[in-house]
Design an enzyme around this catalytic site. Structure first.
Site, PDB file in Angstrom:
ATOM      1  N   ASN A 127     -30.815 -10.296   1.038  1.00 57.45           N
ATOM      2  CA  ASN A 127     -30.379 -10.865  -0.251  1.00 57.45           C
ATOM      3  C   ASN A 127     -31.418 -11.843  -0.787  1.00 57.45           C
ATOM      4  O   ASN A 127     -31.660 -11.885  -1.987  1.00 57.45           O
ATOM      5  CB  ASN A 127     -29.022 -11.561  -0.105  1.00 57.45           C
ATOM      6  CG  ASN A 127     -27.868 -10.573  -0.195  1.00 57.45           C
ATOM      7  OD1 ASN A 127     -27.610 -10.011  -1.262  1.00 57.45           O
ATOM      8  ND2 ASN A 127     -27.190 -10.355   0.924  1.00 57.45           N
TER       9      ASN A 127
ATOM     10  N   GLY B  96     -32.181 -11.842   5.611  1.00 56.02           N
ATOM     11  CA  GLY B  96     -32.729 -12.273   4.318  1.00 56.02           C
ATOM     12  C   GLY B  96     -32.930 -11.157   3.306  1.00 56.02           C
ATOM     13  O   GLY B  96     -33.759 -11.299   2.399  1.00 56.02           O
TER      14      GLY B  96
ATOM     15  N   HIS C 290     -20.202 -12.922  -0.442  1.00 59.89           N
ATOM     16  CA  HIS C 290     -19.368 -12.691   0.739  1.00 59.89           C
ATOM     17  C   HIS C 290     -19.063 -11.195   0.851  1.00 59.89           C
ATOM     18  O   HIS C 290     -18.706 -10.559  -0.146  1.00 59.89           O
ATOM     19  CB  HIS C 290     -18.069 -13.489   0.618  1.00 59.89           C
ATOM     20  CG  HIS C 290     -17.214 -13.381   1.838  1.00 59.89           C
ATOM     21  ND1 HIS C 290     -17.494 -14.061   3.015  1.00 59.89           N
ATOM     22  CD2 HIS C 290     -16.108 -12.650   2.082  1.00 59.89           C
ATOM     23  CE1 HIS C 290     -16.583 -13.740   3.912  1.00 59.89           C
ATOM     24  NE2 HIS C 290     -15.729 -12.886   3.380  1.00 59.89           N
TER      25      HIS C 290
ATOM     26  N   MET D 260     -24.979 -18.943   7.674  1.00 63.83           N
ATOM     27  CA  MET D 260     -23.865 -18.895   8.626  1.00 63.83           C
ATOM     28  C   MET D 260     -23.262 -20.261   8.973  1.00 63.83           C
ATOM     29  O   MET D 260     -22.495 -20.362   9.923  1.00 63.83           O
ATOM     30  CB  MET D 260     -24.321 -18.198   9.916  1.00 63.83           C
ATOM     31  CG  MET D 260     -24.777 -16.765   9.705  1.00 63.83           C
ATOM     32  SD  MET D 260     -23.515 -15.751   8.937  1.00 63.83           S
ATOM     33  CE  MET D 260     -22.455 -15.448  10.337  1.00 63.83           C
ATOM     34  N   LYS D 261     -23.613 -21.286   8.230  1.00 61.13           N
ATOM     35  CA  LYS D 261     -23.013 -22.605   8.486  1.00 61.13           C
ATOM     36  C   LYS D 261     -22.047 -22.938   7.368  1.00 61.13           C
ATOM     37  O   LYS D 261     -22.272 -22.541   6.216  1.00 61.13           O
ATOM     38  CB  LYS D 261     -24.101 -23.682   8.551  1.00 61.13           C
ATOM     39  CG  LYS D 261     -25.107 -23.466   9.654  1.00 61.13           C
ATOM     40  CD  LYS D 261     -24.508 -23.753  11.013  1.00 61.13           C
ATOM     41  CE  LYS D 261     -25.500 -23.402  12.121  1.00 61.13           C
ATOM     42  NZ  LYS D 261     -24.878 -23.433  13.441  1.00 61.13           N
ATOM     43  N   ILE D 262     -21.014 -23.663   7.710  1.00 59.75           N
ATOM     44  CA  ILE D 262     -20.059 -24.091   6.685  1.00 59.75           C
ATOM     45  C   ILE D 262     -20.465 -25.487   6.221  1.00 59.75           C
ATOM     46  O   ILE D 262     -20.546 -26.425   7.018  1.00 59.75           O
ATOM     47  CB  ILE D 262     -18.614 -24.092   7.242  1.00 59.75           C
ATOM     48  CG1 ILE D 262     -18.237 -22.651   7.618  1.00 59.75           C
ATOM     49  CG2 ILE D 262     -17.636 -24.653   6.216  1.00 59.75           C
ATOM     50  CD1 ILE D 262     -16.920 -22.520   8.345  1.00 59.75           C
ATOM     51  N   LEU D 263     -20.755 -25.591   4.940  1.00 57.93           N
ATOM     52  CA  LEU D 263     -21.213 -26.877   4.399  1.00 57.93           C
ATOM     53  C   LEU D 263     -20.028 -27.835   4.248  1.00 57.93           C
ATOM     54  O   LEU D 263     -18.912 -27.419   3.931  1.00 57.93           O
ATOM     55  CB  LEU D 263     -21.890 -26.651   3.043  1.00 57.93           C
ATOM     56  CG  LEU D 263     -23.198 -25.844   3.103  1.00 57.93           C
ATOM     57  CD1 LEU D 263     -23.615 -25.380   1.714  1.00 57.93           C
ATOM     58  CD2 LEU D 263     -24.318 -26.648   3.770  1.00 57.93           C
TER      59      LEU D 263
HETATM   60  C1  GRF Z   1     -24.584 -10.194   3.869  1.00 54.19           C
HETATM   61  O1  GRF Z   1     -23.699  -9.130   4.085  1.00 54.19           O
HETATM   62  C2  GRF Z   1     -23.865 -11.383   3.306  1.00 54.19           C
HETATM   63  O2  GRF Z   1     -22.854 -11.043   2.398  1.00 54.19           O
HETATM   64  C3  GRF Z   1     -23.266 -11.966   4.545  1.00 54.19           C
HETATM   65  O3  GRF Z   1     -24.271 -11.846   5.527  1.00 54.19           O
HETATM   66  C4  GRF Z   1     -25.112 -10.743   5.187  1.00 54.19           C
HETATM   67  C5  GRF Z   1     -26.497 -11.284   5.080  1.00 54.19           C
HETATM   68  O4  GRF Z   1     -27.446 -10.287   4.894  1.00 54.19           O
HETATM   69  N1  GRF Z   1     -22.766 -13.288   4.332  1.00 54.19           N
HETATM   70  P1  GRF Z   1     -28.950 -10.651   4.536  1.00 54.19           P
HETATM   71  O5  GRF Z   1     -29.396 -11.739   5.505  1.00 54.19           O
HETATM   72  O6  GRF Z   1     -28.989 -11.134   3.114  1.00 54.19           O
HETATM   73  O7  GRF Z   1     -29.698  -9.386   4.744  1.00 54.19           O
END
Ligand code: GRF
Length: 194
Positions: A22, A20, A114, A95-98
């Site tokens: 981001n 988390g 991404h 991590m899930k594809i919607l």
């Molecule tokens: C990031 O590198 C994002 O681009 C990828 O998974 C990672 C998630 O990081 N899809 P965080 O959970 O936001 O720290």
């Protein structure tokens, strides 16, 4: 499409599955002055996601959805998003594809980050694959989500140089730093066009 959001406050849900960082970064961004982005809901596909702690810290509603049955979980999410008047979704390490059905319900109102320079290295394990292929650069991309995996319209990208001694881990770290810069920038770009 995004124009139909049409409000000074953009009630947003962030979808996570892991650390988390981001999410944390988007929360800080949303708290900055005159920002229409309001993070009101956190969806997690993982009950152990570290990122869930930010929900508590910043007093944001959160819920974990098991995705044991994707259709059931997606319908629950759609119901909860409606109840919370969510108009916009940021995927951040989700991590899930919607499904197509889910994406169509929020058409043009879901963005994702991404960790590669799309259209290169869609899907998982991007850093290892980029290093294995002896790429000089990798990077990150913020894009709209369409029903084809990692293929929606690109909003912003940032290149990162791969050095000789980079490992998937060190590269991920370098790229994550850039993710934290371009995700808010990409959102600003969307909101400026509203
Ligand atoms: C990031 O590198 C994002 O681009 C990828 O998974 C990672 C998630 O990081 N899809 P965080 O959970 O936001 O720290």
């Amino acid at each position: 499409m995004v124009k139909s959001i049409g409000s000074s406050e953009i009630e947003t849900a962030v979808f996570i599955s892991g650390n988390g960082s981001n999410l944390k970064n988007l929360i800080s961004f949303s708290l900055s002055k005159k920002n229409p982005l309001k993070i009101r809901y956190i969806v997690s596909s993982n009950s152990n996601a570290k990122g869930l702690s930010f929900a508590k810290k910043f007093k944001i509603k959160k819920k974990v959805y098991s995705f044991k049955n994707k259709k059931v979980s997606e319908n629950q999410i759609l119901y909860d998003l409606k109840k919370n008047r969510i108009k916009f979704i940021c995927l951040a390490g989700f991590m899930k594809i919607l499904s197509k059905n889910f994406i169509n319900k929020f058409n043009g109102k879901i963005v994702n980050i991404h960790p590669s320079l799309l259209p290169k290295y869609k899907g998982l394990d991007t850093h290892r694959r980029a290093i294995f292929n002896k790429e000089k650069y990798s990077g990150c991309t913020v894009h709209f989500v369409s029903s084809k995996l990692d293929s929606g319209k690109i909003l912003l990208q940032k290149k990162v140089r791969i050095s000789k001694n980079d490992t998937p881990r060190s590269l991920a770290k370098k790229i994550l730093k850039q993710e934290h810069i371009i995700y808010p920038r990409a959102l600003k770009k969307i909101f400026a066009s509203l």
